[in-house]
Design a protein around this motif. Structure first.
Motif, PDB file in Angstrom:
ATOM      1  N   THR A  31       0.829  -1.193   0.000  1.00  0.00           N
ATOM      2  CA  THR A  31       0.000   0.000   0.000  1.00  0.00           C
ATOM      3  C   THR A  31       0.869   1.251   0.000  1.00  0.00           C
ATOM      4  O   THR A  31       2.111   1.169  -0.111  1.00  0.00           O
ATOM      5  CB  THR A  31      -0.959  -0.013   1.212  1.00  0.00           C
ATOM      6  OG1 THR A  31      -1.906   1.046   1.068  1.00  0.00           O
ATOM      7  CG2 THR A  31      -0.193   0.129   2.524  1.00  0.00           C
ATOM      8  N   SER A  32       0.236   2.403   0.127  1.00  0.00           N
ATOM      9  CA  SER A  32       0.943   3.682   0.080  1.00  0.00           C
ATOM     10  C   SER A  32       0.115   4.713   0.817  1.00  0.00           C
ATOM     11  O   SER A  32      -1.114   4.579   0.915  1.00  0.00           O
ATOM     12  CB  SER A  32       1.153   4.115  -1.372  1.00  0.00           C
ATOM     13  OG  SER A  32       1.655   5.435  -1.446  1.00  0.00           O
ATOM     14  N   ASP A  33       0.783   5.757   1.343  1.00  0.00           N
ATOM     15  CA  ASP A  33       0.046   6.861   1.956  1.00  0.00           C
ATOM     16  C   ASP A  33       0.141   8.131   1.113  1.00  0.00           C
ATOM     17  O   ASP A  33      -0.146   9.222   1.588  1.00  0.00           O
ATOM     18  CB  ASP A  33       0.517   7.116   3.388  1.00  0.00           C
ATOM     19  CG  ASP A  33       2.021   7.317   3.482  1.00  0.00           C
ATOM     20  OD1 ASP A  33       2.660   7.482   2.431  1.00  0.00           O
ATOM     21  OD2 ASP A  33       2.554   7.286   4.607  1.00  0.00           O
ATOM     22  N   HIS A  34       0.532   7.986  -0.145  1.00  0.00           N
ATOM     23  CA  HIS A  34       0.610   9.145  -1.033  1.00  0.00           C
ATOM     24  C   HIS A  34      -0.796   9.604  -1.396  1.00  0.00           C
ATOM     25  O   HIS A  34      -1.625   8.790  -1.797  1.00  0.00           O
ATOM     26  CB  HIS A  34       1.393   8.778  -2.302  1.00  0.00           C
ATOM     27  CG  HIS A  34       1.941   9.974  -3.013  1.00  0.00           C
ATOM     28  ND1 HIS A  34       2.425   9.926  -4.303  1.00  0.00           N
ATOM     29  CD2 HIS A  34       2.077  11.259  -2.609  1.00  0.00           C
ATOM     30  CE1 HIS A  34       2.837  11.133  -4.670  1.00  0.00           C
ATOM     31  NE2 HIS A  34       2.648  11.947  -3.655  1.00  0.00           N
TER      32      HIS A  34
ATOM     33  N   LYS B 244      -5.715   3.222  -2.967  1.00  0.00           N
ATOM     34  CA  LYS B 244      -4.904   2.492  -1.988  1.00  0.00           C
ATOM     35  C   LYS B 244      -5.556   2.534  -0.602  1.00  0.00           C
ATOM     36  O   LYS B 244      -5.469   1.576   0.173  1.00  0.00           O
ATOM     37  CB  LYS B 244      -3.493   3.072  -1.922  1.00  0.00           C
ATOM     38  CG  LYS B 244      -2.604   2.688  -3.094  1.00  0.00           C
ATOM     39  CD  LYS B 244      -2.236   1.207  -3.063  1.00  0.00           C
ATOM     40  CE  LYS B 244      -1.166   0.877  -4.085  1.00  0.00           C
ATOM     41  NZ  LYS B 244      -0.745  -0.542  -4.025  1.00  0.00           N
ATOM     42  N   GLY B 245      -6.210   3.652  -0.280  1.00  0.00           N
ATOM     43  CA  GLY B 245      -6.955   3.698   0.969  1.00  0.00           C
ATOM     44  C   GLY B 245      -8.068   2.661   0.994  1.00  0.00           C
ATOM     45  O   GLY B 245      -8.315   2.016   2.023  1.00  0.00           O
ATOM     46  N   ALA B 246      -8.738   2.481  -0.137  1.00  0.00           N
ATOM     47  CA  ALA B 246      -9.763   1.442  -0.231  1.00  0.00           C
ATOM     48  C   ALA B 246      -9.146   0.060  -0.067  1.00  0.00           C
ATOM     49  O   ALA B 246      -9.719  -0.816   0.603  1.00  0.00           O
ATOM     50  CB  ALA B 246     -10.488   1.551  -1.563  1.00  0.00           C
ATOM     51  N   LEU B 247      -7.979  -0.146  -0.664  1.00  0.00           N
ATOM     52  CA  LEU B 247      -7.283  -1.426  -0.507  1.00  0.00           C
ATOM     53  C   LEU B 247      -6.995  -1.714   0.962  1.00  0.00           C
ATOM     54  O   LEU B 247      -7.186  -2.848   1.429  1.00  0.00           O
ATOM     55  CB  LEU B 247      -5.973  -1.397  -1.297  1.00  0.00           C
ATOM     56  CG  LEU B 247      -4.979  -2.534  -1.016  1.00  0.00           C
ATOM     57  CD1 LEU B 247      -5.561  -3.879  -1.427  1.00  0.00           C
ATOM     58  CD2 LEU B 247      -3.651  -2.272  -1.715  1.00  0.00           C
ATOM     59  N   ASP B 248      -6.548  -0.708   1.705  1.00  0.00           N
ATOM     60  CA  ASP B 248      -6.265  -0.908   3.124  1.00  0.00           C
ATOM     61  C   ASP B 248      -7.480  -1.476   3.844  1.00  0.00           C
ATOM     62  O   ASP B 248      -7.369  -2.433   4.626  1.00  0.00           O
ATOM     63  CB  ASP B 248      -5.867   0.415   3.784  1.00  0.00           C
ATOM     64  CG  ASP B 248      -4.559   0.984   3.258  1.00  0.00           C
ATOM     65  OD1 ASP B 248      -3.873   0.272   2.483  1.00  0.00           O
ATOM     66  OD2 ASP B 248      -4.237   2.134   3.607  1.00  0.00           O
TER      67      ASP B 248
ATOM     68  N   PRO C 152       5.937   0.262   1.873  1.00  0.00           N
ATOM     69  CA  PRO C 152       7.401   0.203   1.774  1.00  0.00           C
ATOM     70  C   PRO C 152       8.085   1.559   1.673  1.00  0.00           C
ATOM     71  O   PRO C 152       9.324   1.616   1.654  1.00  0.00           O
ATOM     72  CB  PRO C 152       7.616  -0.599   0.492  1.00  0.00           C
ATOM     73  CG  PRO C 152       6.428  -0.262  -0.346  1.00  0.00           C
ATOM     74  CD  PRO C 152       5.276  -0.065   0.612  1.00  0.00           C
ATOM     75  N   GLY C 153       7.302   2.653   1.587  1.00  0.00           N
ATOM     76  CA  GLY C 153       7.942   3.936   1.386  1.00  0.00           C
ATOM     77  C   GLY C 153       8.578   4.013   0.005  1.00  0.00           C
ATOM     78  O   GLY C 153       8.338   3.173  -0.862  1.00  0.00           O
TER      79      GLY C 153
END
Length: 258
Positions: free
Chosen positions: A157-160, A171-175, A197-198
């Motif tokens: 995932t990612s927080d971008h 990606k928020g939905a994936l979380d 992973p940043g």
């Protein structure tokens, strides 16, 4: 190359230099047989272009290392692709015991310039396809296995978010999908975790960006695919069976608050 080796399916292995390819290498070293998916249609829209020879080269390298290997193209914009992929792997190699979700649609755009087409494509690939892959994976398991930790799901995932609206939102939905899986699939003996992973240097960074990101990382270097692969290996191992429902930051201390 024996039937006793468990089978891992890793999605999004589009380039030999990518994170997913590093994960595949690590899991093969750990004793897994490997199926992996790719989609050159996505790579062809990216600045680096498709690396069509890499799929056969990677499969050959895995076989040379003692693993059975299967490379399968999968267009996750199509709603029938996830179930078809699981059927193919099951028919060719056997039942999948670990699902590692690395594929992603990722095209930068923001609130004002994202198109409906791009938004829908991101959610089809990054959210809907992952839900359907997880569902097809879980359907292989019988009920009544709670506590056995028979299956593993790991997703990247990612927080971008800013200036990357459709990617970050999907990606928020994936979380949420993966965290729901940790609860709903626990009675089947399946664990589910996320890894952020940043920034990983897989050839897309300019020298200036790489230096700026390195300066924001506490351990003083950029991450590598192997850094992520090591954590995936742990989560898929017997020792990782008590971890579920977690979003883990494996990023060398990137962008820690000061």
């Amino acid at each position: 190359m024996t039937a006793e080796r468990p089978i891992a399916l890793v999605t999004g292995v589009g380039r030999r230099i990518g994170i997913a390819a590093g994960i595949v290498d690590g899991l093969a070293d750990d004793g897994w047989d490997i199926a992996f998916s790719y989609w050159d249609g996505y790579e062809s829209r990216m600045p680096w272009g498709p690396d069509t020879a890499s799929h056969d080269e990677l499969a050959s390298a895995l076989r040379a290392a003692g693993a059975r290997a299967l490379a399968v193209p999968a267009d996750f914009e199509q709603p029938d692709a996830p179930a078809a992929l699981l059927r193919t792997v099951n028919d060719e190699l056997g039942p999948v015991r670990a699902l590692v979700l690395c594929h992603a649609e990722s095209v930068d755009s923001g609130i004002l310039d994202t198109t409906v087409e791009s938004f829908d494509r991101h959610f089809a690939v990054n959210a809907r396809a992952n839900w359907l892959l997880i569902r097809a994976f879980a359907e292989q398991f019988a009920a009544g296995a709670a506590g056995a930790a028979l299956g593993r799901i790991v997703a990247l995932t990612s927080d971008h978010t800013a200036h990357n609206l459709p990617y970050g939102a999907s990606k928020g939905a994936l979380d949420r999908i993966v965290q729901a899986s940790a609860v709903e699939l626990a009675p089947l003996g399946i664990t589910a975790n996320l890894i952020n992973p940043g920034p990983i240097d897989t050839g897309w960074m300019t020298p200036e960006l790489a230096e700026a990101l390195r300066a924001e990382t506490a351990l003083g270097r950029l991450g590598t695919p192997r850094d992520t692969a090591d954590l995936v290996s742990f989560l898929l191992s017997p020792d990782g069976g008590w971890m579920t429902g977690q979003l883990l930051h494996s990023n060398g201390g990137f962008h820690l608050p000061v």
